[in-house]
Design a protein around this motif. Sequence first.
Motif, PDB file in Angstrom:
ATOM      1  N   LEU A 177       0.828  -1.211   0.000  1.00 14.53           N
ATOM      2  CA  LEU A 177       0.000   0.000   0.000  1.00 14.53           C
ATOM      3  C   LEU A 177       0.860   1.258   0.000  1.00 14.53           C
ATOM      4  CD1 LEU A 177      -2.962  -0.985   2.344  1.00 14.53           C
ATOM      5  CD2 LEU A 177      -2.949  -0.820  -0.151  1.00 14.53           C
ATOM      6  N   ALA A 178       2.038   1.167   0.594  1.00 11.29           N
ATOM      7  CA  ALA A 178       2.965   2.304   0.525  1.00 11.29           C
ATOM      8  C   ALA A 178       3.409   2.520  -0.923  1.00 11.29           C
ATOM      9  CB  ALA A 178       4.171   2.060   1.423  1.00 11.29           C
ATOM     10  N   GLY A 179       3.652   1.413  -1.632  1.00 12.69           N
ATOM     11  CA  GLY A 179       4.044   1.511  -3.033  1.00 12.69           C
ATOM     12  C   GLY A 179       2.957   2.100  -3.912  1.00 12.69           C
ATOM     13  N   ARG A 180       1.720   1.985  -3.478  1.00 14.34           N
ATOM     14  CA  ARG A 180       0.594   2.550  -4.244  1.00 14.34           C
ATOM     15  C   ARG A 180       0.205   3.946  -3.753  1.00 14.34           C
ATOM     16  NH1 ARG A 180      -4.122  -1.764  -4.831  1.00 14.34           N
ATOM     17  NH2 ARG A 180      -4.794  -0.243  -6.395  1.00 14.34           N
ATOM     18  N   GLY A 181       1.004   4.478  -2.806  1.00  9.13           N
ATOM     19  CA  GLY A 181       0.783   5.847  -2.362  1.00  9.13           C
ATOM     20  C   GLY A 181      -0.311   6.040  -1.342  1.00  9.13           C
ATOM     21  N   VAL A 182      -0.704   4.955  -0.637  1.00 10.03           N
ATOM     22  CA  VAL A 182      -1.779   5.059   0.358  1.00 10.03           C
ATOM     23  C   VAL A 182      -1.218   5.228   1.762  1.00 10.03           C
ATOM     24  CG1 VAL A 182      -3.760   3.855   1.383  1.00 10.03           C
ATOM     25  CG2 VAL A 182      -3.323   3.682  -1.076  1.00 10.03           C
ATOM     26  N   LEU A 183      -0.141   4.509   2.068  1.00 10.77           N
ATOM     27  CA  LEU A 183       0.459   4.540   3.396  1.00 10.77           C
ATOM     28  C   LEU A 183       1.901   5.034   3.308  1.00 10.77           C
ATOM     29  CD1 LEU A 183      -0.753   1.069   4.769  1.00 10.77           C
ATOM     30  CD2 LEU A 183      -1.791   3.319   5.166  1.00 10.77           C
ATOM     31  N   ALA A 184       2.390   5.530   4.432  1.00 15.23           N
ATOM     32  CA  ALA A 184       3.794   5.933   4.520  1.00 15.23           C
ATOM     33  C   ALA A 184       4.335   5.518   5.880  1.00 15.23           C
ATOM     34  CB  ALA A 184       3.950   7.437   4.325  1.00 15.23           C
ATOM     35  N   SER A 185       5.484   4.854   5.860  1.00 15.35           N
ATOM     36  CA  SER A 185       6.149   4.466   7.109  1.00 15.35           C
ATOM     37  C   SER A 185       7.128   5.562   7.504  1.00 15.35           C
ATOM     38  CB  SER A 185       6.892   3.140   6.932  1.00 15.35           C
ATOM     39  OG  SER A 185       5.988   2.095   6.653  1.00 15.35           O
ATOM     40  N   ARG A 186       6.987   6.031   8.736  1.00 14.53           N
ATOM     41  CA  ARG A 186       7.897   7.068   9.232  1.00 14.53           C
ATOM     42  C   ARG A 186       8.714   6.481  10.363  1.00 14.53           C
ATOM     43  NH1 ARG A 186       3.014  11.560   9.319  1.00 14.53           N
ATOM     44  NH2 ARG A 186       2.687  11.561   7.046  1.00 14.53           N
ATOM     45  N   GLN A 187      10.003   6.447  10.148  1.00 11.24           N
ATOM     46  CA  GLN A 187      10.899   5.780  11.088  1.00 11.24           C
ATOM     47  C   GLN A 187      10.727   6.312  12.506  1.00 11.24           C
ATOM     48  OE1 GLN A 187      14.961   5.853   9.843  1.00 11.24           O
ATOM     49  NE2 GLN A 187      15.614   4.309  11.308  1.00 11.24           N
TER      50      GLN A 187
END
Length: 222
Positions: A56-66
């Motif tokens: 989902l991150a690759g599709r621009g829906v989610l983002a992981s923040r360290q």
Amino acid sequence: MAQVRREPLADQAAALLLERIRAGEWALGEKLPGETTLAPQLGVGRSTVREAIRRLAGRGVLASRQGAGVFVIALDAPEDWDAVLRKAGIVAVIEARIAIETEAAALAAARRTPSDLRSIRRALADRDVHRSDIDSHVDADTAFHRAVVAASHNAVLLDLFDSFTPRLRAAMIEMLRIRRAFGDDADHDAHAAQVDAIVDRDEGAAAARSRAHLLTLRDALV
């Protein structure tokens, strides 16, 4: 709570998470629960949850923040590119080719190397000898056009062309079966003229000849 029941697990988990996001369970900018919470809800392991989040991150829906977690950055995902291409009609495919290949031809004229010219000429000659069978003609034609795109030395255009190739092949075979005529001398001469423009470093002519050829294909169908 719906759970994953079929393979592939990561795809199913990603689809369920996207469904919940679309339903408004998490607002834009909101942090998702941790893996230990999501895993039992989805009926999968934590590693599968991580893979679903990556998709989902690759599709621009989610983002992981360290150090902070995973956040919702879009409330829906654009349709998968492969699915778009599968649904595209022949005319749409040719119009997309015009956008990609016209610019690639101009760049090829500006940037081509001696090695590029050898590849393009070899592909043109191979295309010339494959005029009788539709499938082999389309494959030889695709190889020619790919050689021109490769000579642009633009990795994004080449990636687009390569991702496009399976749908392009199917569309071109379908189109030639409808037309029932292909590979005549005029068609070969049009491709040879494009090569001449690239050899001459004439960016405008290379682009114009690429566009004119593809417009001819499109106009035969509309």
